[in-house]
Motif scaffolding. Structure first.
Motif, PDB file in Angstrom:
ATOM      1  N   PRO A 162      -8.073  10.312   3.355  1.00  0.00           N
ATOM      2  CA  PRO A 162      -7.892   9.277   4.548  1.00  0.00           C
ATOM      3  C   PRO A 162      -8.236   7.342   5.039  1.00  0.00           C
ATOM      4  N   GLU A 163      -9.287   7.742   3.734  1.00  0.00           N
ATOM      5  CA  GLU A 163      -9.250   6.133   3.650  1.00  0.00           C
ATOM      6  C   GLU A 163      -8.121   5.320   3.007  1.00  0.00           C
ATOM      7  N   GLN A 164      -7.284   6.052   1.969  1.00  0.00           N
ATOM      8  CA  GLN A 164      -6.108   5.390   1.925  1.00  0.00           C
ATOM      9  C   GLN A 164      -5.326   5.217   2.909  1.00  0.00           C
ATOM     10  N   GLN A 165      -5.290   6.265   3.465  1.00  0.00           N
ATOM     11  CA  GLN A 165      -4.140   6.181   4.834  1.00  0.00           C
ATOM     12  C   GLN A 165      -4.619   5.109   5.699  1.00  0.00           C
ATOM     13  N   ARG A 166      -5.632   4.970   6.073  1.00  0.00           N
ATOM     14  CA  ARG A 166      -6.636   4.054   6.798  1.00  0.00           C
ATOM     15  C   ARG A 166      -5.861   2.254   6.220  1.00  0.00           C
ATOM     16  N   PHE A 167      -6.046   2.473   4.321  1.00  0.00           N
ATOM     17  CA  PHE A 167      -5.522   0.589   4.187  1.00  0.00           C
ATOM     18  C   PHE A 167      -4.576   0.718   3.552  1.00  0.00           C
ATOM     19  N   ALA A 168      -3.292   2.034   3.841  1.00  0.00           N
ATOM     20  CA  ALA A 168      -1.799   1.779   4.195  1.00  0.00           C
ATOM     21  C   ALA A 168      -1.382   1.334   5.337  1.00  0.00           C
ATOM     22  N   LYS A 169      -2.486   1.584   6.707  1.00  0.00           N
ATOM     23  CA  LYS A 169      -2.077   1.482   7.688  1.00  0.00           C
ATOM     24  C   LYS A 169      -2.169   0.050   7.980  1.00  0.00           C
ATOM     25  N   ALA A 170      -3.864  -0.112   7.806  1.00  0.00           N
ATOM     26  CA  ALA A 170      -4.231  -2.094   7.791  1.00  0.00           C
ATOM     27  C   ALA A 170      -3.086  -2.914   7.205  1.00  0.00           C
ATOM     28  N   TYR A 171      -2.562  -2.526   6.362  1.00  0.00           N
ATOM     29  CA  TYR A 171      -1.106  -3.048   5.367  1.00  0.00           C
ATOM     30  C   TYR A 171       0.004  -3.621   6.067  1.00  0.00           C
ATOM     31  N   ARG A 172       0.203  -2.132   6.859  1.00  0.00           N
ATOM     32  CA  ARG A 172       1.347  -2.444   7.372  1.00  0.00           C
ATOM     33  C   ARG A 172       1.396  -3.105   8.422  1.00  0.00           C
ATOM     34  N   ALA A 173       0.090  -3.217   9.326  1.00  0.00           N
ATOM     35  CA  ALA A 173      -0.384  -3.576  10.574  1.00  0.00           C
ATOM     36  C   ALA A 173      -0.349  -5.178  10.376  1.00  0.00           C
ATOM     37  N   MET A 174      -0.761  -5.696   8.791  1.00  0.00           N
ATOM     38  CA  MET A 174      -0.601  -7.394   8.736  1.00  0.00           C
ATOM     39  C   MET A 174       1.024  -7.666   8.098  1.00  0.00           C
ATOM     40  N   GLN A 175       1.693  -6.682   7.687  1.00  0.00           N
ATOM     41  CA  GLN A 175       3.109  -6.681   7.545  1.00  0.00           C
ATOM     42  C   GLN A 175       3.877  -7.158   8.941  1.00  0.00           C
ATOM     43  N   LEU A 176       3.823  -6.639  10.466  1.00  0.00           N
ATOM     44  CA  LEU A 176       5.019  -6.473  10.933  1.00  0.00           C
ATOM     45  C   LEU A 176       3.223  -7.845  11.480  1.00  0.00           C
ATOM     46  N   GLU A 177       2.612  -8.224  11.943  1.00  0.00           N
ATOM     47  CA  GLU A 177       2.928  -9.431  12.750  1.00  0.00           C
ATOM     48  C   GLU A 177       2.489 -10.338  11.418  1.00  0.00           C
ATOM     49  N   GLY A 178       3.155 -10.736  10.483  1.00  0.00           N
ATOM     50  CA  GLY A 178       3.582 -11.599   9.645  1.00  0.00           C
ATOM     51  C   GLY A 178       5.280 -12.041   9.835  1.00  0.00           C
ATOM     52  N   SER A 179       5.863 -10.958  10.758  1.00  0.00           N
ATOM     53  CA  SER A 179       7.401 -11.277  10.709  1.00  0.00           C
ATOM     54  C   SER A 179       8.005 -11.663  11.670  1.00  0.00           C
ATOM     55  N   VAL A 180       6.415 -11.914  12.640  1.00  0.00           N
ATOM     56  CA  VAL A 180       7.374 -12.957  13.755  1.00  0.00           C
ATOM     57  C   VAL A 180       7.580 -13.821  13.030  1.00  0.00           C
ATOM     58  N   THR A 214       9.269   6.032  10.566  1.00  0.00           N
ATOM     59  CA  THR A 214       8.992   6.924  10.393  1.00  0.00           C
ATOM     60  C   THR A 214       9.091   7.757   9.039  1.00  0.00           C
ATOM     61  N   GLU A 215       9.562   6.758   8.232  1.00  0.00           N
ATOM     62  CA  GLU A 215       9.518   6.685   6.830  1.00  0.00           C
ATOM     63  C   GLU A 215       7.515   5.959   6.645  1.00  0.00           C
ATOM     64  N   PHE A 216       7.451   5.647   6.850  1.00  0.00           N
ATOM     65  CA  PHE A 216       5.620   5.365   6.658  1.00  0.00           C
ATOM     66  C   PHE A 216       4.956   6.557   6.945  1.00  0.00           C
ATOM     67  N   ARG A 217       5.326   7.107   7.825  1.00  0.00           N
ATOM     68  CA  ARG A 217       4.322   8.286   8.533  1.00  0.00           C
ATOM     69  C   ARG A 217       4.637   8.775   7.004  1.00  0.00           C
ATOM     70  N   ASP A 218       5.874   9.334   6.418  1.00  0.00           N
ATOM     71  CA  ASP A 218       5.983  10.423   5.709  1.00  0.00           C
ATOM     72  C   ASP A 218       5.673  10.349   4.285  1.00  0.00           C
ATOM     73  N   ALA A 219       5.669   8.446   4.144  1.00  0.00           N
ATOM     74  CA  ALA A 219       4.714   8.233   2.910  1.00  0.00           C
ATOM     75  C   ALA A 219       3.914   8.454   2.790  1.00  0.00           C
ATOM     76  N   ILE A 220       3.124   8.421   3.533  1.00  0.00           N
ATOM     77  CA  ILE A 220       1.439   8.246   4.039  1.00  0.00           C
ATOM     78  C   ILE A 220       0.608   9.842   4.312  1.00  0.00           C
ATOM     79  N   SER A 221       1.580  10.929   4.421  1.00  0.00           N
ATOM     80  CA  SER A 221       0.757  12.226   5.404  1.00  0.00           C
ATOM     81  C   SER A 221       0.201  12.675   3.608  1.00  0.00           C
ATOM     82  N   SER A 222       0.571  13.114   2.499  1.00  0.00           N
ATOM     83  CA  SER A 222       0.108  13.054   1.953  1.00  0.00           C
ATOM     84  C   SER A 222      -1.377  12.630   0.877  1.00  0.00           C
ATOM     85  N   LEU A 223      -1.578  11.115   1.609  1.00  0.00           N
ATOM     86  CA  LEU A 223      -2.690  10.446   0.972  1.00  0.00           C
ATOM     87  C   LEU A 223      -4.211  10.896   1.635  1.00  0.00           C
TER      88      LEU A 223
END
Length: 597
Positions: A157-175, A146-155
């Motif tokens: 579309p290109e910036q949102q896609r970059f932020a989502k891809a970066y978070r996906a890499m963070q989540l995959e690296g947390s295992v 929820t905090e991530f969704r609210d933080a990128i809501s004002s960015l």
């Protein structure tokens, strides 16, 4: 072979220290077998595949906010502010403890799970004979969904896609991944021995590990190469003969190096050449004490080899005759200080060398490495000196000397035997599980679930300084040492050298191992425990039960009604998670949730 634990460490503010608060509780899922093979890299050109047992652990930590501090009072004059105390809002610390039993050994690999069924190892070490290591694990919480969704809501579309891809890499690296490899079963598969053949062969197992780790002997020199129908005792005896031959070769190489070092030391003596030329004999050598050497030096201090008269030559011959008789006589007992100053010199004639070999053998140059079948008479001074092996020389000579045929190389990877144990699990497609997708699946579920905004994905990182306790001998004292980056790299290199030998450079898969996948999350409360209960009128136990149920449904991939015990299902469905148990339990026939008041 040993134990593996993860304990929680809590700071003690009153004492300024950190104490252990017990083992952590995880939601565990055992993946059904057979499982798909996975692999990890030893180097850029070698990959090792493994199967074995697999477990998925989900750890849910909780964190309360700090209580409000009282307003500060004005400080007195000339008052210095103390350092700020540690607070509970910092990163949590876990302690991974691994301990090996006596006469047991295993290997521990730490890293993270990678894509396409890979394990990206970062650390590795070997534990054997009561070794113990404590490794700190740091927990760092990421923003919630929820905090991530609210933080990128004002960015954009290109910036949102970059932020989502970066978070996906963070989540995959947390295992986080922990791989435990059993060494004895892998040794049996490598040497083509029957199952459990090395269980009671403690000395042979230790010798094999020493040859692989310390000397990096190729595995094909030790592998059984006889008929497959032979008895287990015959196979063990053949491997034991190969080990004895390799130890004999190592002992001969050490003696050759010692002999070369002695000759080099004799050649570097300042008065050696003059007396050798006086008698025309440089074929042998003896040890002279400090007094004999001083007498020899004083006998020839005035004359040089180029200017001699008959009187000086006669005096030189008389002194040399005394030296020859001293060399041929049995060596007297000397004190420790006199033994340290003994120097080699090649000034003895061939007729007086019967006692010189005894002096050489008793001079303290014998190798301390124990050979299984080497005799006391073996060595360069009892027979012809054995030169050390050249780098390109073949090692078939020791095996021929022991009367064994040269072992043939391993033909190819051996098939892993299927485990016949039955497990109580409901996983039908467990072998297709992608461990890197677990955090993103949980993140998407928490985005729409009630109360999911308080759960934050958490990464696990290995601490920089480890603590290792070891005991080299049964009667030795335990030693504790700190392992920093350089020591950890040495431990990793030794473990990889052993893995390269046990897997035949990746050709032989590892079947007897256990993979533990750890996924962490943190339930963060905004206020302290008392403020949460009194001011917000919230029961934190019920909130944690709902968060645990959300995580458990993601890990087990099963409805919530199948994960609860009968005695707590009614209470959880009424207070903690009514939205999760509204229809699952009734549809499964496990409790009458619809009839609850």
């Amino acid at each position: 072979e040993g134990t593996l634990t993860i304990e929680h460490l809590s700071p003690d503010r009153s004492r300024g220290a950190i104490h252990t608060s017990g083992a952590i509780h995880t939601i565990c899922r055992r993946v059904a077998e057979p499982v798909a093979p996975m692999s990890f890299a030893l180097d850029a050109a070698t990959r090792v595949s493994f199967t074995g047992e697999r477990f998925v652990h989900a750890y849910l930590a909780h964190q309360f906010g700090d209580p409000p501090s009282p307003p500060p009072s004005p400080p007195p004059p000339n008052w210095r502010s103390p350092p700020a105390p540690c607070t509970s809002s910092g990163a949590s610390v876990l302690m991974l403890g691994a301990r090996a039993r006596q006469f047991s050994s295993f290997m521990l690999l730490l890293g993270r799970m990678g894509p396409a069924g890979t394990f990206e190892q970062k650390h590795a070490l070997i534990l054997q004979n009561k070794d113990a290591v404590d490794i700190p694990l740091m927990l760092e919480a990421l923003p919630s969904a929820t905090e991530f969704r609210d933080a990128i809501s004002s960015l954009s579309p290109e910036q949102q896609r970059f932020a989502k891809a970066y978070r996906a890499m963070q989540l995959e690296g947390s295992v986080f991944g922990i791989l435990v490899i059993q060494l004895k079963p892998q040794l049996e598969a490598l040497l083509k021995l029957p199952h459990d053949a090395l269980t009671k062969e403690i000395a042979l197992t230790q010798q094999l590990l020493d040859l692989f780790i310390q000397y990096q002997i190729p595995s094909d020199l030790l592998t059984y190469a006889g008929p497959a129908a032979a008895s287990p005792e015959e196979k063990l005896e053949a491997v034991r003969g190969h080990v004895a031959a390799i130890y004999k070769m190592v002992e001969a190489a050490k003696e050759g190096e010692l002999h070369a070092a002695r000759q080099e030391a004799m050649m570097e003596q300042p008065f050696h050449q003059e007396y050798a030329e006086s008698f025309g004999d440089t074929s042998a050598g003896c040890f002279l004490s400090g007094e004999a050497r001083s007498a020899a030096m004083s006998a020839d201090s005035d004359e040089t080899p180029l200017r001699r008269n008959p009187r000086s030559l006669q005096r030189r011959c008389s002194a040399s005759a005394g030296l020859l008789s001293a060399c041929s006589a049995p060596p007297p007992r000397h004190s420790a200080a006199q033994k340290r100053v003994q120097m080699p010199v090649a000034a003895c004639a061939a007729g007086g060398m019967e006692g010189s070999s005894n002096i050489l053998m008793g001079g303290g140059f014998g190798a301390s490495f124990p050979a299984p079948t080497a005799k006391a008479t073996d060595g360069p001074f009892a027979a012809a000196p054995a030169p050390p092996f050249a780098p390109g020389q073949k090692a078939a000579a020791p095996g021929a000397a022991a009367g064994d045929a040269a072992p043939a190389p391993i033909a190819g990877p051996a098939e892993a035997k299927a485990n016949d144990d039955d497990f109580d699990t409901a996983d039908d497609v467990a072998s297709e599980l992608d461990y890197t997708k677990i955090p993103s699946t949980l993140d998407a579920k928490l985005l729409t679930a009630e109360g999911g905004a308080a759960i934050r994905p958490t990464t696990i990182k290995v601490g920089e300084t480890w603590t290792k306790r070891s005991q080299k001998a049964l009667l030795g004292k335990p030693k504790e040492e700190a392992l920093h980056t350089e020591e950890q790299q040495r431990e990793k290199q030794a473990a990889f050298d052993l893995l390269d030998a046990l897997s035949c450079s990746g050709a032989l898969p590892i079947a007897c191992c256990s993979l533990h996948v750890v996924v962490a999350a943190t339930h963060a409360f905004d206020q302290s425990l008392l403020d949460t209960v009194i001011q917000q009128n919230v029961n934190p136990i019920e909130k944690l039960e709902r968060s645990s149920l959300l995580v458990a449904t993601t890990i087990h991939d099963a409805p919530a009604g199948r994960l609860l015990r009968d005695e707590v299902r009614e209470r959880v469905a009424r207070f903690a998670a009514p939205e999760l148990l509204g229809g699952d339990a009734a549809a499964a026939g496990e409790g009458a949730v619809a009839d609850l008041p």
